[in-house]
Design an enzyme around this catalytic site. Structure first.
Site, PDB file in Angstrom:
ATOM      1  N   LYS A   1       0.950  -1.270   0.130  1.00  0.00           N
ATOM      2  CA  LYS A   1      -0.074   0.012  -0.024  1.00  0.00           C
ATOM      3  C   LYS A   1       0.785   1.386   0.060  1.00  0.00           C
ATOM      4  O   LYS A   1       0.471   2.319  -0.766  1.00  0.00           O
ATOM      5  CB  LYS A   1      -0.852  -0.051   1.164  1.00  0.00           C
TER       6      LYS A   1
ATOM      7  N   GLU B   1      -2.945   8.245   7.406  1.00  0.00           N
ATOM      8  CA  GLU B   1      -3.640   9.281   6.393  1.00  0.00           C
ATOM      9  C   GLU B   1      -4.874   9.901   7.281  1.00  0.00           C
ATOM     10  O   GLU B   1      -5.083   9.307   8.253  1.00  0.00           O
ATOM     11  CB  GLU B   1      -4.510   8.302   5.541  1.00  0.00           C
TER      12      GLU B   1
ATOM     13  N   HIS C   1     -15.695  -5.041   6.805  1.00  0.00           N
ATOM     14  CA  HIS C   1     -14.744  -5.295   5.737  1.00  0.00           C
ATOM     15  C   HIS C   1     -15.106  -6.512   4.837  1.00  0.00           C
ATOM     16  O   HIS C   1     -14.336  -6.766   3.789  1.00  0.00           O
ATOM     17  CB  HIS C   1     -13.338  -5.382   6.091  1.00  0.00           C
TER      18      HIS C   1
ATOM     19  N   ARG D   1      -6.320  -9.054  -9.196  1.00  0.00           N
ATOM     20  CA  ARG D   1      -6.801 -10.090  -9.316  1.00  0.00           C
ATOM     21  C   ARG D   1      -8.246 -10.019  -9.778  1.00  0.00           C
ATOM     22  O   ARG D   1      -8.859  -8.970  -9.851  1.00  0.00           O
ATOM     23  CB  ARG D   1      -6.923 -10.966  -7.740  1.00  0.00           C
TER      24      ARG D   1
HETATM   25  C1  MV4 Z   1      -9.923   4.324   5.009  1.00  0.00           C
HETATM   26  C2  MV4 Z   1     -11.102   4.801   5.464  1.00  0.00           C
HETATM   27  C3  MV4 Z   1     -11.306   6.124   5.899  1.00  0.00           C
HETATM   28  N1  MV4 Z   1     -10.363   7.034   5.616  1.00  0.00           N
HETATM   29  N2  MV4 Z   1      -8.964   5.381   4.795  1.00  0.00           N
HETATM   30  C4  MV4 Z   1     -11.025  -0.020   4.292  1.00  0.00           C
HETATM   31  C5  MV4 Z   1     -10.534  -1.111   3.224  1.00  0.00           C
HETATM   32  C6  MV4 Z   1      -9.388  -0.625   2.497  1.00  0.00           C
HETATM   33  N3  MV4 Z   1      -9.433  -0.689   1.220  1.00  0.00           N
HETATM   34  C7  MV4 Z   1      -9.342   1.044   3.075  1.00  0.00           C
HETATM   35  N4  MV4 Z   1     -10.266   1.151   3.824  1.00  0.00           N
HETATM   36  C8  MV4 Z   1     -10.720   2.541   4.527  1.00  0.00           C
HETATM   37  N5  MV4 Z   1      -9.783   3.239   4.451  1.00  0.00           N
HETATM   38  C9  MV4 Z   1      -9.244   6.701   5.205  1.00  0.00           C
HETATM   39  N6  MV4 Z   1      -7.847   7.495   5.298  1.00  0.00           N
HETATM   40  C10 MV4 Z   1     -12.561   3.991   5.406  1.00  0.00           C
HETATM   41  C11 MV4 Z   1     -12.057   2.884   4.911  1.00  0.00           C
HETATM   42  C12 MV4 Z   1     -13.070   1.761   4.910  1.00  0.00           C
HETATM   43  C13 MV4 Z   1     -13.820   1.651   6.034  1.00  0.00           C
HETATM   44  C14 MV4 Z   1     -13.343   1.754   7.283  1.00  0.00           C
HETATM   45  C15 MV4 Z   1     -14.054   1.448   8.476  1.00  0.00           C
HETATM   46  C16 MV4 Z   1     -15.161   0.461   8.571  1.00  0.00           C
HETATM   47  C17 MV4 Z   1     -15.442   0.262   7.306  1.00  0.00           C
HETATM   48  C18 MV4 Z   1     -14.711   0.370   6.185  1.00  0.00           C
HETATM   49  C19 MV4 Z   1     -15.367   0.053   4.806  1.00  0.00           C
HETATM   50  C20 MV4 Z   1     -14.858   0.498   3.565  1.00  0.00           C
HETATM   51  C21 MV4 Z   1     -13.565   1.179   3.779  1.00  0.00           C
END
Ligand code: MV4
Length: 447
Positions: free
Chosen positions: A115, A199, A234, A291
């Site tokens: 990442k 972040e 998630h 993928r």
């Molecule tokens: C985040 C975010 C909010 N702010 N990053 C979760 C999966 C991954 N691909 C990135 N994710 C997130 N990153 C920042 N800077 C929110 C998520 C997020 C998430 C966070 C808490 C609960 C559920 C979530 C579902 C999708 C994405």
């Protein structure tokens, strides 16, 4: 390729075998002892048992998979999703055996799978990012300086994590040092590296991802977005294309951003570029998946393009079967993930399916591993089927999905079918006002 080994199980192994058969390529299934009676093992041309139920000793065990490649004489491997699909070492070993790995080049799995590296590439090419660290956070002092600049809440993420694993949200200065140390520890034990980055935390975002596909002749195309905002811990629950929140302008900008990143590295295969979309309509790069994804189906429905066949053909050295300028988006598609799980606790609920009825009719597709009398084993994830609807409008796709959910019957085990029926009837889902916190909010409300 003449013969491809499908290094996976469940509905995706079935999906890949179907694509291979349409391409006139022989198929080899591998299975654990727990999956002897699995649909993928039954429908493949050949089927090889590679080990005991534990994934670590079967689907994740590279020597066991490569032995099956040798025994069967396969000249290609399709890794599906999960398991070894984003393991660069596995892709390298396949190449060393002169076997075609159906996926991107190993160096792209490696760089985009990290990442911090992916974020760095995004920054280099001018793709929007949330304010955060440049690379790995090296010390508590550096983190404290960053927090002053970014503000709270912020999020600490494992560089080697993904799909929401290895993240810590920090709301208060007092928690910063402690949660940073916890995050590093969890990253080390979970992913083998303590490296973390930070972040600004975006509240109630939507999870929007762009499907990209590139061939070995330099053609790279995006196929629009999927909205995967409806998640629980998630785990995506419902996905749709197009997103109710994405305007033509956002789609064009997000698609261009995804392509800029992919072009910069010379990406060749199917891939997904994930973004967060905030409530103001701004979007930010998150990560890249190298993928095929569980939710590739909704993009297939609205574009009419068989993504798995494209992925296989690209790996076999063919150009894309369509031109970028010929891509059209037709109507709306929704996917509900049907899991073998307790509807109250969401705990997996394996067991024998004693009666099974598949829905059908206009605009309905079912990608499933289930059949009447099949026993869902307890050793793997609980996804048993994906119910996909297509309609001219979101409303038609939604009505078809509701109708298909009411037709579907899976007796003998518990499933989340009734959960989907309730979710799809909420004003929030019906109006398209979804976000990543929706299921939690609905649970609190008791709906
Ligand atoms: C985040 C975010 C909010 N702010 N990053 C979760 C999966 C991954 N691909 C990135 N994710 C997130 N990153 C920042 N800077 C929110 C998520 C997020 C998430 C966070 C808490 C609960 C559920 C979530 C579902 C999708 C994405």
């Amino acid at each position: 390729m003449r013969k491809v080994l499908v290094a996976n199980r469940g509905e995706i192994a079935v999906r890949v075998i179907r694509a291979l058969r349409e391409l006139g390529i022989k198929t080899v299934a591998i299975h654990s002892t727990a999956d002897r009676d699995s649909l993928h093992a039954k429908i493949a041309d050949e089927s090889i048992c590679i080990g005991p139920p534990s994934s670590l000793e079967s689907y994740l065990k590279i020597p066991a998979v490569m032995s099956a490649v040798e025994v069967s004489g396969a000249d290609g491997i399709h890794p599906g999703y999960g398991f070894l699909s984003e393991n660069a070492e596995f892709a390298r070993i396949a190449a060393a055996y002169k076997v075609t790995f159906i996926g991107p080049r190993p160096e792209h799995i490696e760089s985009l799978g990290n990442k911090v590296k992916a974020r760095d590439i995004a920054k280099q090419v001018g793709v929007p990012l949330l304010p955060g660290s440049d690379g790995v956070v090296q010390s508590v002092d550096e983190l404290k300086d960053l927090a002053k600049r970014i503000g709270f809440p912020l999020i600490i993420k494992a560089a080697a994590g993904g799909g929401g694993r290895g993240m810590k949200v920090v709301s208060r200065e007092e928690d910063l040092e402690r949660l940073y140390l916890v995050a590093r520890n969890e990253a080390l034990t979970g992913f083998g590296s303590p490296d973390c980055f930070v972040e600004r935390y975006c509240q109630k975002p939507r999870h929007i991802e762009i499907q990209i596909v590139g061939d070995r002749f330099g053609t790279l195309v995006h196929l629009g977005e999927r909205d995967c905002s409806v998640q629980r811990r998630h785990q995506k629950v419902v996905e749709e294309a197009p997103s109710p929140a994405v305007s033509p302008v956002i789609r064009q900008k997000m698609g261009e951003a995804a392509l800029k990143l992919a072009r910069h590295v010379g990406y060749e295969s199917l891939g997904t570029v994930e973004f967060l979309l905030d409530q103001s309509g701004a979007f930010y790069f998150m990560e890249v998946n190298t993928r095929v994804q569980v939710e590739h189906t909704v993009t297939e429905e609205v574009t009419g393009i068989d993504l798995v066949k494209e992925q296989i053909r690209i790996a076999d050295g063919h150009p894309l079967s369509f031109k970028a300028e010929d891509v059209r988006f037709n109507g709306h598609s929704i996917q509900c993930r049907i899991n073998a799980e307790d509807p109250n606790s969401f705990a997996p609920w394996p067991g024998k399916i004693t009666a099974y009825h598949e829905p059908g009719g206009p605009g309905i597709r079912l990608d499933s591993m289930a059949y009447d009398g099949y026993t869902v084993p307890p050793h793997y994830d609980s996804l048993v089927a994906k119910l996909i609807s297509h309609g001219r409008t979101r409303d038609e796709a939604l009505q078809r999905m509701k109708r298909a959910l009411s037709e579907m019957k899976v007796d003998g085990i518990r499933t989340n079918i009734a959960f989907h029926e309730r979710l799809l009837a909420t004003p929030e889902f019906m109006s398209g006002a979804t976000h990543t916190g929706l299921l939690e909010e609905l649970a609190k409300k008791g709906s």
